[in-house]
Design a protein around this motif. Structure first.
Motif, PDB file in Angstrom:
ATOM      1  N   LYS A  58       0.654   5.628   5.170  1.00  0.00           N
ATOM      2  CA  LYS A  58       0.005   6.820   5.633  1.00  0.00           C
ATOM      3  C   LYS A  58      -1.497   6.687   5.172  1.00  0.00           C
ATOM      4  CE  LYS A  58       0.617  11.686   5.910  1.00  0.00           C
ATOM      5  NZ  LYS A  58       1.649  12.572   6.462  1.00  0.00           N
ATOM      6  N   ASP A  59      -2.426   6.920   6.074  1.00  0.00           N
ATOM      7  CA  ASP A  59      -3.776   6.593   5.807  1.00  0.00           C
ATOM      8  C   ASP A  59      -4.011   7.509   4.445  1.00  0.00           C
ATOM      9  OD1 ASP A  59      -6.319   5.700   6.188  1.00  0.00           O
ATOM     10  OD2 ASP A  59      -6.902   7.056   7.683  1.00  0.00           O
ATOM     11  N   THR A  60      -5.106   7.006   3.635  1.00  0.00           N
ATOM     12  CA  THR A  60      -5.785   7.732   2.785  1.00  0.00           C
ATOM     13  C   THR A  60      -7.163   6.959   2.475  1.00  0.00           C
ATOM     14  OG1 THR A  60      -5.451   8.512   0.322  1.00  0.00           O
ATOM     15  CG2 THR A  60      -4.574   6.632   0.786  1.00  0.00           C
ATOM     16  N   VAL A  61      -7.871   7.593   1.640  1.00  0.00           N
ATOM     17  CA  VAL A  61      -9.169   7.120   1.319  1.00  0.00           C
ATOM     18  C   VAL A  61      -8.997   5.938   0.402  1.00  0.00           C
ATOM     19  CG1 VAL A  61     -11.319   7.665   0.179  1.00  0.00           C
ATOM     20  CG2 VAL A  61     -10.566   9.219   1.974  1.00  0.00           C
ATOM     21  N   GLY A  62      -9.519   4.861   0.535  1.00  0.00           N
ATOM     22  CA  GLY A  62      -9.883   3.960  -0.389  1.00  0.00           C
ATOM     23  C   GLY A  62      -8.888   2.686  -0.348  1.00  0.00           C
ATOM     24  N   GLN A 103      -7.840  -3.952  10.899  1.00  0.00           N
ATOM     25  CA  GLN A 103      -7.249  -2.582  10.600  1.00  0.00           C
ATOM     26  C   GLN A 103      -7.322  -1.705  11.781  1.00  0.00           C
ATOM     27  OE1 GLN A 103      -8.304   0.739   9.336  1.00  0.00           O
ATOM     28  NE2 GLN A 103     -10.427   0.308  10.243  1.00  0.00           N
ATOM     29  N   THR A 104      -6.221  -0.860  11.800  1.00  0.00           N
ATOM     30  CA  THR A 104      -5.906   0.225  12.713  1.00  0.00           C
ATOM     31  C   THR A 104      -5.355   1.538  12.118  1.00  0.00           C
ATOM     32  OG1 THR A 104      -3.841  -0.585  13.703  1.00  0.00           O
ATOM     33  CG2 THR A 104      -5.749  -1.287  14.944  1.00  0.00           C
ATOM     34  N   ILE A 105      -5.523   2.571  12.467  1.00  0.00           N
ATOM     35  CA  ILE A 105      -5.128   3.699  12.247  1.00  0.00           C
ATOM     36  C   ILE A 105      -4.407   4.400  13.509  1.00  0.00           C
ATOM     37  CG2 ILE A 105      -5.519   6.077  11.192  1.00  0.00           C
ATOM     38  CD1 ILE A 105      -7.770   4.882   9.837  1.00  0.00           C
ATOM     39  N   VAL A 106      -3.171   4.483  13.488  1.00  0.00           N
ATOM     40  CA  VAL A 106      -2.503   5.261  14.658  1.00  0.00           C
ATOM     41  C   VAL A 106      -2.007   6.555  14.148  1.00  0.00           C
ATOM     42  CG1 VAL A 106      -0.856   5.144  16.182  1.00  0.00           C
ATOM     43  CG2 VAL A 106      -1.732   2.847  15.774  1.00  0.00           C
ATOM     44  N   PHE A 142      -1.850   4.121   8.622  1.00  0.00           N
ATOM     45  CA  PHE A 142      -2.748   2.743   8.544  1.00  0.00           C
ATOM     46  C   PHE A 142      -2.070   1.685   8.538  1.00  0.00           C
ATOM     47  CE2 PHE A 142      -4.793  -0.018   5.638  1.00  0.00           C
ATOM     48  CZ  PHE A 142      -6.079  -0.073   5.949  1.00  0.00           C
ATOM     49  N   ASN A 143      -2.706   0.717   9.338  1.00  0.00           N
ATOM     50  CA  ASN A 143      -2.061  -0.857   9.479  1.00  0.00           C
ATOM     51  C   ASN A 143      -3.142  -1.778   9.114  1.00  0.00           C
ATOM     52  OD1 ASN A 143      -0.282  -2.865   9.949  1.00  0.00           O
ATOM     53  ND2 ASN A 143      -0.306  -2.680  12.110  1.00  0.00           N
ATOM     54  N   GLU A 174       1.760   2.252  -5.980  1.00  0.00           N
ATOM     55  CA  GLU A 174       0.747   3.375  -6.671  1.00  0.00           C
ATOM     56  C   GLU A 174       0.349   4.161  -5.398  1.00  0.00           C
ATOM     57  OE1 GLU A 174      -2.202   1.407  -9.049  1.00  0.00           O
ATOM     58  OE2 GLU A 174      -0.626   0.493 -10.066  1.00  0.00           O
ATOM     59  N   MET A 175       0.033   3.405  -4.319  1.00  0.00           N
ATOM     60  CA  MET A 175      -0.667   4.074  -3.363  1.00  0.00           C
ATOM     61  C   MET A 175       0.165   4.765  -2.467  1.00  0.00           C
ATOM     62  SD  MET A 175      -4.101   2.036  -2.869  1.00  0.00           S
ATOM     63  CE  MET A 175      -5.141   3.349  -1.916  1.00  0.00           C
ATOM     64  N   GLY A 176       1.427   4.406  -2.507  1.00  0.00           N
ATOM     65  CA  GLY A 176       2.558   4.872  -1.161  1.00  0.00           C
ATOM     66  C   GLY A 176       2.418   4.095  -0.016  1.00  0.00           C
ATOM     67  N   LEU A 177       2.125   2.756  -0.158  1.00  0.00           N
ATOM     68  CA  LEU A 177       2.012   1.667   0.833  1.00  0.00           C
ATOM     69  C   LEU A 177       3.050   0.781   0.801  1.00  0.00           C
ATOM     70  CD1 LEU A 177      -1.778   1.503   0.793  1.00  0.00           C
ATOM     71  CD2 LEU A 177      -0.544   3.017   2.426  1.00  0.00           C
ATOM     72  N   LYS A 178       3.165  -0.042   1.694  1.00  0.00           N
ATOM     73  CA  LYS A 178       4.080  -1.223   1.643  1.00  0.00           C
ATOM     74  C   LYS A 178       2.940  -2.307   1.959  1.00  0.00           C
ATOM     75  CE  LYS A 178       8.696  -1.402   1.618  1.00  0.00           C
ATOM     76  NZ  LYS A 178       9.194  -1.720   0.360  1.00  0.00           N
TER      77      LYS A 178
END
Length: 90
Positions: free
Chosen positions: A11-15, A36-39, A43-44, A71-75
């Motif tokens: 999920k997209d987030t700042v930073g 990078q792209t945001i759909v 975020f990818n 920590e950031m909720g990403l893979k």
């Protein structure tokens, strides 16, 4: 040169880019290419990086990136370029 492929999805987030690139720069990992792209809100990012000058091992960098992702909720995954190309060969 020791190329690796780093992927970041979530999920997209700042930073996100700043955090990943700061870690890489601090560990002498050179980013060769980045896309990078945001759909919608997702975020990818895919990076090609050179870890040849890093004092850390492939495994250490990979584990640290995975921890940053958690920590950031990403893979965040890192793969050797050779393995990545063999896995995606048609």
């Amino acid at each position: 040169m020791k190329k690796t492929i780093i992927t970041v999805v979530g999920k997209d987030t700042v930073g996100i880019i700043a955090r990943v690139c700061t870690y890489l720069a601090e560990n002498k990992v050179n980013v060769l290419d980045i896309s990078q792209t945001i759909v919608q809100e997702y975020f990818n990012m895919m990076m090609i990086a050179d870890i040849a000058n890093s004092p850390k091992s492939f495994a250490d960098i990979s584990e640290a990136l995975e921890a940053i992702g958690e920590e950031m909720g990403l893979k965040i995954k890192m793969q050797s370029e050779d393995i990545f190309q063999k896995m995606h060969r048609i």
